[in-house]
Design a protein around this motif. Structure first.
Motif, PDB file in Angstrom:
ATOM      1  N   ASP A 122       0.856  -1.366  -0.120  1.00  0.00           N
ATOM      2  CA  ASP A 122      -0.039  -0.171  -0.016  1.00  0.00           C
ATOM      3  C   ASP A 122       0.853   1.154  -0.122  1.00  0.00           C
ATOM      4  OD1 ASP A 122      -1.284   2.358   1.399  1.00  0.00           O
ATOM      5  OD2 ASP A 122      -2.989   0.942   1.057  1.00  0.00           O
ATOM      6  N   PRO A 123       0.635   2.087  -1.053  1.00  0.00           N
ATOM      7  CA  PRO A 123       1.613   3.208  -1.052  1.00  0.00           C
ATOM      8  C   PRO A 123       1.348   4.338   0.237  1.00  0.00           C
ATOM      9  CG  PRO A 123       0.488   2.777  -3.209  1.00  0.00           C
ATOM     10  CD  PRO A 123      -0.127   2.088  -2.255  1.00  0.00           C
ATOM     11  N   VAL A 124       0.142   4.349   0.551  1.00  0.00           N
ATOM     12  CA  VAL A 124       0.003   5.391   1.944  1.00  0.00           C
ATOM     13  C   VAL A 124       0.619   4.923   3.015  1.00  0.00           C
ATOM     14  CG1 VAL A 124      -1.495   6.179   3.278  1.00  0.00           C
ATOM     15  CG2 VAL A 124      -2.170   6.364   0.789  1.00  0.00           C
ATOM     16  N   GLU A 125       0.500   3.600   3.352  1.00  0.00           N
ATOM     17  CA  GLU A 125       1.126   2.942   4.477  1.00  0.00           C
ATOM     18  C   GLU A 125       2.708   3.003   4.396  1.00  0.00           C
ATOM     19  OE1 GLU A 125       1.355  -1.590   6.643  1.00  0.00           O
ATOM     20  OE2 GLU A 125      -0.056  -1.092   5.096  1.00  0.00           O
ATOM     21  N   THR A 126       3.170   2.605   3.319  1.00  0.00           N
ATOM     22  CA  THR A 126       4.460   2.740   2.851  1.00  0.00           C
ATOM     23  C   THR A 126       5.325   4.261   3.267  1.00  0.00           C
ATOM     24  OG1 THR A 126       4.631   0.734   1.523  1.00  0.00           O
ATOM     25  CG2 THR A 126       6.394   2.228   1.305  1.00  0.00           C
ATOM     26  N   ALA A 127       4.445   5.207   2.589  1.00  0.00           N
ATOM     27  CA  ALA A 127       4.990   6.398   2.593  1.00  0.00           C
ATOM     28  C   ALA A 127       4.841   6.933   4.047  1.00  0.00           C
ATOM     29  CB  ALA A 127       4.059   7.508   1.730  1.00  0.00           C
ATOM     30  N   ASN A 128       3.748   6.485   4.527  1.00  0.00           N
ATOM     31  CA  ASN A 128       3.798   7.164   6.002  1.00  0.00           C
ATOM     32  C   ASN A 128       4.946   6.356   7.035  1.00  0.00           C
ATOM     33  OD1 ASN A 128       1.669   8.507   5.612  1.00  0.00           O
ATOM     34  ND2 ASN A 128      -0.015   7.128   6.171  1.00  0.00           N
ATOM     35  N   ALA A 129       5.207   5.066   6.983  1.00  0.00           N
ATOM     36  CA  ALA A 129       6.266   4.256   7.428  1.00  0.00           C
ATOM     37  C   ALA A 129       7.793   5.029   7.165  1.00  0.00           C
ATOM     38  CB  ALA A 129       6.189   2.812   6.917  1.00  0.00           C
ATOM     39  N   MET A 130       7.942   5.352   5.956  1.00  0.00           N
ATOM     40  CA  MET A 130       9.058   5.903   5.628  1.00  0.00           C
ATOM     41  C   MET A 130       9.318   7.523   6.231  1.00  0.00           C
ATOM     42  SD  MET A 130       8.781   5.535   1.222  1.00  0.00           S
ATOM     43  CE  MET A 130      10.469   6.764   1.115  1.00  0.00           C
ATOM     44  N   PHE A 131       8.097   8.449   6.559  1.00  0.00           N
ATOM     45  CA  PHE A 131       8.213   9.458   7.209  1.00  0.00           C
ATOM     46  C   PHE A 131       8.331   9.216   8.582  1.00  0.00           C
ATOM     47  CE2 PHE A 131       5.400  13.332   8.377  1.00  0.00           C
ATOM     48  CZ  PHE A 131       6.415  13.955   7.949  1.00  0.00           C
ATOM     49  N   ASN A 132       7.582   8.007   9.470  1.00  0.00           N
ATOM     50  CA  ASN A 132       7.893   7.657  10.650  1.00  0.00           C
ATOM     51  C   ASN A 132       9.346   7.591  11.007  1.00  0.00           C
ATOM     52  OD1 ASN A 132       5.175   8.092  11.176  1.00  0.00           O
ATOM     53  ND2 ASN A 132       4.827   5.927  11.224  1.00  0.00           N
ATOM     54  N   LEU A 133      10.096   6.737  10.021  1.00  0.00           N
ATOM     55  CA  LEU A 133      11.444   6.078  10.458  1.00  0.00           C
ATOM     56  C   LEU A 133      12.435   7.397  10.079  1.00  0.00           C
ATOM     57  CD1 LEU A 133      10.960   2.569   8.978  1.00  0.00           C
ATOM     58  CD2 LEU A 133      11.355   3.250  11.346  1.00  0.00           C
ATOM     59  N   ARG A 141       6.653  14.694   0.115  1.00  0.00           N
ATOM     60  CA  ARG A 141       6.512  14.511  -1.350  1.00  0.00           C
ATOM     61  C   ARG A 141       7.405  13.939  -2.159  1.00  0.00           C
ATOM     62  NH1 ARG A 141       4.158  13.398  -5.338  1.00  0.00           N
ATOM     63  NH2 ARG A 141       3.814  14.584  -7.100  1.00  0.00           N
ATOM     64  N   LEU A 142       8.688  13.806  -1.711  1.00  0.00           N
ATOM     65  CA  LEU A 142      10.007  13.139  -2.296  1.00  0.00           C
ATOM     66  C   LEU A 142       9.565  11.586  -1.933  1.00  0.00           C
ATOM     67  CD1 LEU A 142      13.060  15.294  -1.338  1.00  0.00           C
ATOM     68  CD2 LEU A 142      11.705  15.200  -3.532  1.00  0.00           C
ATOM     69  N   ASN A 143       8.888  11.350  -0.784  1.00  0.00           N
ATOM     70  CA  ASN A 143       8.655   9.945  -0.466  1.00  0.00           C
ATOM     71  C   ASN A 143       7.289   9.372  -1.464  1.00  0.00           C
ATOM     72  OD1 ASN A 143      10.460  10.123   1.618  1.00  0.00           O
ATOM     73  ND2 ASN A 143       8.846  10.238   3.268  1.00  0.00           N
ATOM     74  N   ALA A 144       6.573  10.215  -1.733  1.00  0.00           N
ATOM     75  CA  ALA A 144       5.618  10.190  -2.560  1.00  0.00           C
ATOM     76  C   ALA A 144       5.861   9.645  -3.810  1.00  0.00           C
ATOM     77  CB  ALA A 144       4.326  11.118  -2.353  1.00  0.00           C
ATOM     78  N   LEU A 145       6.968  10.571  -4.448  1.00  0.00           N
ATOM     79  CA  LEU A 145       7.570  10.401  -5.733  1.00  0.00           C
ATOM     80  C   LEU A 145       7.780   9.111  -5.873  1.00  0.00           C
ATOM     81  CD1 LEU A 145       9.127  13.747  -6.578  1.00  0.00           C
ATOM     82  CD2 LEU A 145       7.211  12.854  -7.618  1.00  0.00           C
ATOM     83  N   TRP A 146       8.716   8.512  -4.949  1.00  0.00           N
ATOM     84  CA  TRP A 146       9.420   7.309  -5.009  1.00  0.00           C
ATOM     85  C   TRP A 146       8.252   6.214  -5.156  1.00  0.00           C
ATOM     86  CZ3 TRP A 146       9.073   3.053  -1.931  1.00  0.00           C
ATOM     87  CH2 TRP A 146       9.892   1.874  -2.282  1.00  0.00           C
ATOM     88  N   CYS A 147       7.079   6.334  -4.078  1.00  0.00           N
ATOM     89  CA  CYS A 147       6.061   5.334  -4.111  1.00  0.00           C
ATOM     90  C   CYS A 147       5.153   5.625  -5.480  1.00  0.00           C
ATOM     91  CB  CYS A 147       5.056   6.009  -3.037  1.00  0.00           C
ATOM     92  SG  CYS A 147       5.781   5.663  -1.345  1.00  0.00           S
TER      93      CYS A 147
END
Length: 535
Positions: A122-133, A141-147
């Motif tokens: 799930d891109p939302v779950e993944t992006a949020n986990a990246m942000f948390n970590l 937005r840079l995380n989202a671009l990768w996703c």
């Protein structure tokens, strides 16, 4: 390589994880030599002064549409993104060969990965986990671009480059490595792709440069960018570089310049400005960036001097204030969480903490030298890996027996052999054994499956040396990877990729993505090339 489920499964989860971890004509010099020397110490003058070079100093101008500065992964992918979108591309590289860095590249939900049997995340779950970590410090937005785009990038590479050039590639599965992921410190998802069965990105780097050159990309090696050129409006129009003879050449870029110049880990003034004192001391003393250059010639030993970052700031960009890093360790039983002690013989961390993210803990120990000791029993207990190796695989891959280690019949004797206080180490081991016997690490909360008492001699001590690899920080960019000024407005004609891009990590590497730094570098580099080509 023709990817198939058979190819993907043949190594197994641990095997694939280990495979993934195991890449001018002259110009009369009429201007003074570049004057961008920096002081050896201090923090106030880290930026230095831009060299007094301009196009007027060059008798030769080389024109292109998109100029990429730096030939490592981000630079290669920037050239690919620009070329694939119709631009005439030139790459300049200060060394005699392409750079090699890292071991795997991370992509999300590529058809290539899904066909290999990997989960769809799930891109939302993944992006949020990246942000948390990243301690909420990364630019989402840079995380989202990768996703959003990384899977497409891998599938394009597969069609354009990987299959036609018979480049090895294998999506890596980390599924099932951890019996209970909720008990692990580090979270992993299966996003990594290995491009060699045994090596780092050496073959990938060489082959993609051959592919780019076959498609018309021009590359100038031993060519060092010195200063960005801007017109009266502030638009970046190119770069003045010096060739191998020290002669200034103007590379004029009609559409844009993409800076992919890597780390500033070898720049003492910048390290002291952007990192805490003890960490900077350790990193400067243990910088091992060149370890990833393979057998290719390293002609410029100051390649991670931060010149690209300073060029960007001379042109109006701003560095991020909190900078991240990547580290490694070269010795000991990596990713096997045996008891760790510092130079006082005291335990100081949960040993399951990823080696990629724990260097600041180690660097802050007494002595600040990055050296710690693993204390190991010799009973029949099979310590599980906190990443998925088995012992035989790790012993072979990392040549474990060649590492410095000692053995003694008692803990006190072992302490004497490695220069630790016998009473302190004995007390540390006794306390650790109590926790192991109780089945609960109430001191550092290590998962129960890693708790094995050190109660069966002879006992061993393995020296572990943490090494600094690179900085992962840079300047602020928008969603087109345009470099922004202090007012967060784009500097026209200027883009960045890789480790010159800021706000991708927090204070350290995050390990959710297998090959995450390379994944961001590849995707952001590609998108910078795309944006420049379509500008």
């Amino acid at each position: 390589m023709s990817i198939s489920r058979r190819n993907f499964l043949k190594l197994g989860a641990a095997g694939t994880a280990a495979a993934g971890l195991a890449g001018l004509a002259g110009c009369a010099p009429s201007a003074p030599a570049p004057s961008n020397e920096l002081p050896a110490t201090g923090t106030d003058d880290w930026l230095g002064t831009a060299p007094a070079l301009s196009p007027d100093d060059c008798t030769q101008t080389i024109e292109c549409e998109v100029l990429v500065v730096g030939s490592a992964l981000a630079g290669s992918m920037a050239a690919y993104g620009a070329m694939r979108n119709g631009a005439a591309v030139t790459v300049i590289e200060r060394n005699a060969s392409p750079h090699i860095g890292g071991m795997t590249i991370s992509f999300l939900n590529a058809q290539t990965q899904l066909e290999a049997g990997l989960p769809k995340y799930d891109p939302v779950e993944t992006a949020n986990a990246m942000f948390n970590l990243t301690q909420y410090r990364s630019d989402m937005r840079l995380n989202a671009l990768w996703c959003e785009r990384s899977g497409e990038v891998l599938d394009n590479l597969r069609t354009d480059f990987l299959e036609p050039y018979q480049q090895y590639y294998a999506p890596i599965s980390l599924e099932g490595i951890f019996p209970d992921p909720s008990q692990e410190i580090t979270s992993y998802i299966s996003t990594g792709v290995a491009f060699s069965e045994t090596d780092i990105l050496t073959d990938f780097t060489h082959n993609i440069h051959q592919f780019l050159e076959d498609k018309g990309v021009e590359t100038y090696y031993r060519t060092k960018a010195e200063v960005l050129v801007q017109d009266e409006s502030g638009r970046v129009t190119g770069v003045v570089a010096t060739n191998e003879n020290g002669e200034p050449v103007y590379f004029k870029a009609a559409k844009g310049v993409i800076m992919c110049t890597g780390s500033f880990g070898g720049n003492e003034a910048m390290m002291r400005r952007f990192y805490p004192e003890h960490f900077a001391e350790w990193a400067l003393a243990n910088n091992a960036y060149e370890a990833y250059m393979g057998e290719d010639p390293v002609t410029d030993t100051e390649m991670d001097d931060g010149l690209g970052h300073r060029m960007l700031c001379w042109a109006g960009a701003e560095m991020e204030e909190i900078c991240s890093w990547a580290s490694w360790q070269t010795t000991g039983w990596r990713s096997f969480p045996y008891l760790l002690v510092n130079s006082k013989g005291e335990r100081f961390m949960n040993e399951c903490t990823s080696l990629l993210t724990s260097a600041h803990i180690v660097a802050d120990q007494p002595g600040h030298d990055g050296v710690i000791w693993q204390i190991i029993p010799t009973n029949d207990f099979e310590m599980p890996s906190s990443f998925g190796y088995d012992r035989a695989m790790a012993a072979e891959m990392f040549k474990i027996e060649e590492n410095e280690h000692y053995e003694a019949d008692s803990i006190a004797e072992l302490a004497e052999m490695i220069g630790l206080d016998p009473d302190t180490l004995t007390a540390t081991v006794e306390r650790y054994n109590e926790l192991c016997s109780a089945g609960a690490d109430t001191d550092y909360m290590k998962a129960a499956r890693y708790l094995d008492p050190i109660d069966d001699g002879p006992f061993q001590a393995w020296k572990m040396q943490y090494l600094f690899y690179c900085t992962l920080s840079g300047v602020r960019c928008n969603d087109k990877l345009q470099v922004l000024d202090a007012n967060h407005d784009p500097i026209p004609g200027l883009y960045a990729g890789g480790n010159t891009v800021g706000y991708r990590f927090g204070a350290s590497y995050e390990s959710l993505l297998h090959g995450g730094s390379n994944g961001l570098a590849a995707t952001h580099g590609y998108l910078a090339g795309e944006a420049a080509a379509l500008s």
